[in-house]
Motif scaffolding. Structure first.
Motif, mmCIF file in Angstrom:
data_model
loop_
_atom_site.group_PDB
_atom_site.id
_atom_site.type_symbol
_atom_site.label_atom_id
_atom_site.label_comp_id
_atom_site.label_asym_id
_atom_site.label_seq_id
_atom_site.Cartn_x
_atom_site.Cartn_y
_atom_site.Cartn_z
ATOM 1 N N ALA A 38 31.322 -21.392 -32.931
ATOM 2 C CA ALA A 38 31.847 -22.504 -33.731
ATOM 3 C C ALA A 38 32.771 -21.965 -34.809
ATOM 4 N N THR A 39 33.751 -22.775 -35.192
ATOM 5 C CA THR A 39 34.643 -22.426 -36.281
ATOM 6 C C THR A 39 34.808 -23.613 -37.216
ATOM 7 N N ILE A 40 35.209 -23.306 -38.446
ATOM 8 C CA ILE A 40 35.453 -24.355 -39.431
ATOM 9 C C ILE A 40 36.622 -23.926 -40.312
ATOM 10 N N THR A 41 37.554 -24.845 -40.527
ATOM 11 C CA THR A 41 38.698 -24.537 -41.370
ATOM 12 C C THR A 41 38.337 -24.734 -42.843
ATOM 13 N N SER A 42 39.240 -24.341 -43.710
ATOM 14 C CA SER A 42 38.996 -24.524 -45.144
ATOM 15 C C SER A 42 38.902 -26.001 -45.501
ATOM 16 N N VAL B 290 27.093 -25.405 -27.096
ATOM 17 C CA VAL B 290 26.288 -25.655 -28.292
ATOM 18 C C VAL B 290 26.568 -27.024 -28.914
ATOM 19 N N LYS B 291 27.517 -27.754 -28.362
ATOM 20 C CA LYS B 291 27.843 -29.072 -28.919
ATOM 21 C C LYS B 291 26.612 -29.976 -28.932
ATOM 22 N N GLY B 292 26.416 -30.637 -30.060
ATOM 23 C CA GLY B 292 25.275 -31.534 -30.193
ATOM 24 C C GLY B 292 24.001 -30.848 -30.634
ATOM 25 N N SER C 136 37.513 -28.966 -40.832
ATOM 26 C CA SER C 136 37.620 -29.303 -39.411
ATOM 27 C C SER C 136 36.833 -28.289 -38.594
ATOM 28 N N THR C 137 36.097 -28.795 -37.614
ATOM 29 C CA THR C 137 35.203 -27.931 -36.847
ATOM 30 C C THR C 137 35.561 -27.899 -35.363
ATOM 31 N N ASN C 138 35.112 -26.827 -34.726
ATOM 32 C CA ASN C 138 35.311 -26.657 -33.298
ATOM 33 C C ASN C 138 34.069 -25.953 -32.756
#
Length: 120
Positions: free
Chosen positions: A49-53, A63-65, A56-58
Protein backbone atom coordinates in the motif's frame (compact mmCIF):
# COMPACT_ATOMS: atom_id res chain seq x y z
CA UNK A 1 20.92 11.41 7.99
CA UNK A 2 17.43 9.96 7.65
CA UNK A 3 16.12 6.78 9.22
CA UNK A 4 12.92 4.81 8.81
CA UNK A 5 12.12 2.54 11.73
CA UNK A 6 9.32 -0.01 11.57
CA UNK A 7 7.58 -1.53 14.56
CA UNK A 8 4.51 -3.58 15.39
CA UNK A 9 5.31 -6.87 13.70
CA UNK A 10 4.81 -10.20 15.38
CA UNK A 11 2.98 -13.49 15.29
CA UNK A 12 -0.79 -13.74 15.01
CA UNK A 13 -3.37 -16.38 14.24
CA UNK A 14 -5.33 -16.33 10.98
CA UNK A 15 -8.14 -13.80 11.21
CA UNK A 16 -6.20 -11.66 13.65
CA UNK A 17 -4.96 -8.09 13.38
CA UNK A 18 -1.71 -6.18 13.64
CA UNK A 19 -0.81 -2.53 13.31
CA UNK A 20 2.56 -1.58 11.86
CA UNK A 21 4.18 1.80 12.37
CA UNK A 22 6.95 3.50 10.43
CA UNK A 23 8.63 6.54 11.94
CA UNK A 24 10.91 8.73 9.85
CA UNK A 25 13.55 10.73 11.67
CA UNK A 26 16.50 12.94 10.85
CA UNK A 27 16.99 16.13 8.88
CA UNK A 28 13.73 16.01 6.94
CA UNK A 29 12.30 18.94 5.02
CA UNK A 30 9.23 17.11 3.77
CA UNK A 31 7.96 13.63 2.96
CA UNK A 32 6.16 12.83 -0.26
CA UNK A 33 4.73 9.35 -0.68
CA UNK A 34 5.08 6.71 2.01
CA UNK A 35 4.40 3.05 1.52
CA UNK A 36 4.58 -0.49 2.75
CA UNK A 37 6.10 -3.37 0.83
CA UNK A 38 6.54 -6.99 1.82
CA UNK A 39 8.76 -9.89 0.92
CA UNK A 40 7.86 -13.49 1.64
CA UNK A 41 10.49 -16.25 1.68
CA UNK A 42 11.49 -17.16 -1.86
CA UNK A 43 9.47 -14.35 -3.39
CA UNK A 44 10.20 -10.89 -4.72
CA UNK A 45 9.38 -7.78 -2.74
CA UNK A 46 5.89 -6.54 -3.59
CA UNK A 47 3.90 -3.40 -2.99
CA UNK A 48 1.28 -3.57 -0.26
CA UNK A 49 0.00 0.00 0.00
CA UNK A 50 1.05 3.59 -0.57
CA UNK A 51 -0.19 6.97 0.61
CA UNK A 52 0.62 10.42 -0.72
CA UNK A 53 1.23 13.49 1.41
CA UNK A 54 -2.31 14.52 0.60
CA UNK A 55 -3.77 11.23 1.78
CA UNK A 56 -4.50 9.45 -1.50
CA UNK A 57 -4.06 5.72 -1.11
CA UNK A 58 -3.32 2.74 -3.31
CA UNK A 59 -3.51 -0.95 -2.38
CA UNK A 60 -2.47 -4.28 -3.80
CA UNK A 61 -5.52 -6.30 -4.83
CA UNK A 62 -4.58 -9.00 -2.34
CA UNK A 63 -5.03 -6.68 0.66
CA UNK A 64 -7.90 -4.44 -0.44
CA UNK A 65 -10.65 -4.37 2.15
CA UNK A 66 -8.40 -5.87 4.84
CA UNK A 67 -5.48 -3.43 5.19
CA UNK A 68 -5.61 0.32 5.74
CA UNK A 69 -2.66 2.68 5.30
CA UNK A 70 -2.62 6.03 7.04
CA UNK A 71 -0.10 8.68 8.07
CA UNK A 72 0.43 11.42 10.60
CA UNK A 73 2.35 14.15 8.80
CA UNK A 74 3.08 16.01 12.02
CA UNK A 75 4.84 12.91 13.37
CA UNK A 76 6.43 11.82 10.06
CA UNK A 77 4.85 8.44 10.69
CA UNK A 78 2.93 5.99 8.54
CA UNK A 79 0.76 3.15 9.75
CA UNK A 80 -0.57 -0.07 8.30
CA UNK A 81 -3.62 -1.55 10.00
CA UNK A 82 -3.88 -5.20 8.98
CA UNK A 83 -7.11 -7.05 9.68
CA UNK A 84 -8.37 -10.51 8.74
CA UNK A 85 -4.81 -11.69 8.36
CA UNK A 86 -4.11 -14.80 6.32
CA UNK A 87 -1.11 -17.15 6.26
CA UNK A 88 -0.26 -15.70 2.82
CA UNK A 89 0.35 -12.35 4.54
CA UNK A 90 3.40 -13.83 6.26
CA UNK A 91 6.41 -11.77 5.18
CA UNK A 92 8.91 -9.15 6.20
CA UNK A 93 7.20 -5.79 5.85
CA UNK A 94 9.29 -2.81 4.77
CA UNK A 95 8.51 0.86 5.03
CA UNK A 96 9.36 3.16 2.13
CA UNK A 97 9.34 6.93 1.92
CA UNK A 98 10.31 9.58 -0.62
CA UNK A 99 11.93 12.29 1.46
CA UNK A 100 13.17 15.74 0.63
CA UNK A 101 16.01 17.15 2.68
CA UNK A 102 16.98 20.81 2.61
CA UNK A 103 18.98 21.70 -0.52
CA UNK A 104 19.01 18.09 -1.67
CA UNK A 105 16.99 16.21 -4.31
CA UNK A 106 14.24 13.87 -3.20
CA UNK A 107 15.46 10.41 -2.30
CA UNK A 108 13.81 7.08 -1.61
CA UNK A 109 14.51 5.56 1.79
CA UNK A 110 13.81 2.08 3.16
CA UNK A 111 13.45 0.71 6.65
CA UNK A 112 15.06 -2.51 7.78
CA UNK A 113 11.79 -4.39 7.96
CA UNK A 114 9.56 -6.01 10.55
CA UNK A 115 8.51 -9.65 10.50
CA UNK A 116 4.84 -10.63 10.35
CA UNK A 117 3.92 -14.28 10.84
CA UNK A 118 0.36 -15.50 10.43
CA UNK A 119 -0.01 -19.07 11.60
CA UNK A 120 -2.26 -21.27 13.68
Amino acid sequence: QVQLVESGGGSVQPGGSLRLSCAASGSIFSINAMGWYRQAPGKERELVATITSGGSTNYADSVKGRFTISRDNAKNTAYLQMNSLKPDDTAVYYCNAVIIRASLPRYEYWGKGTQVIVSS
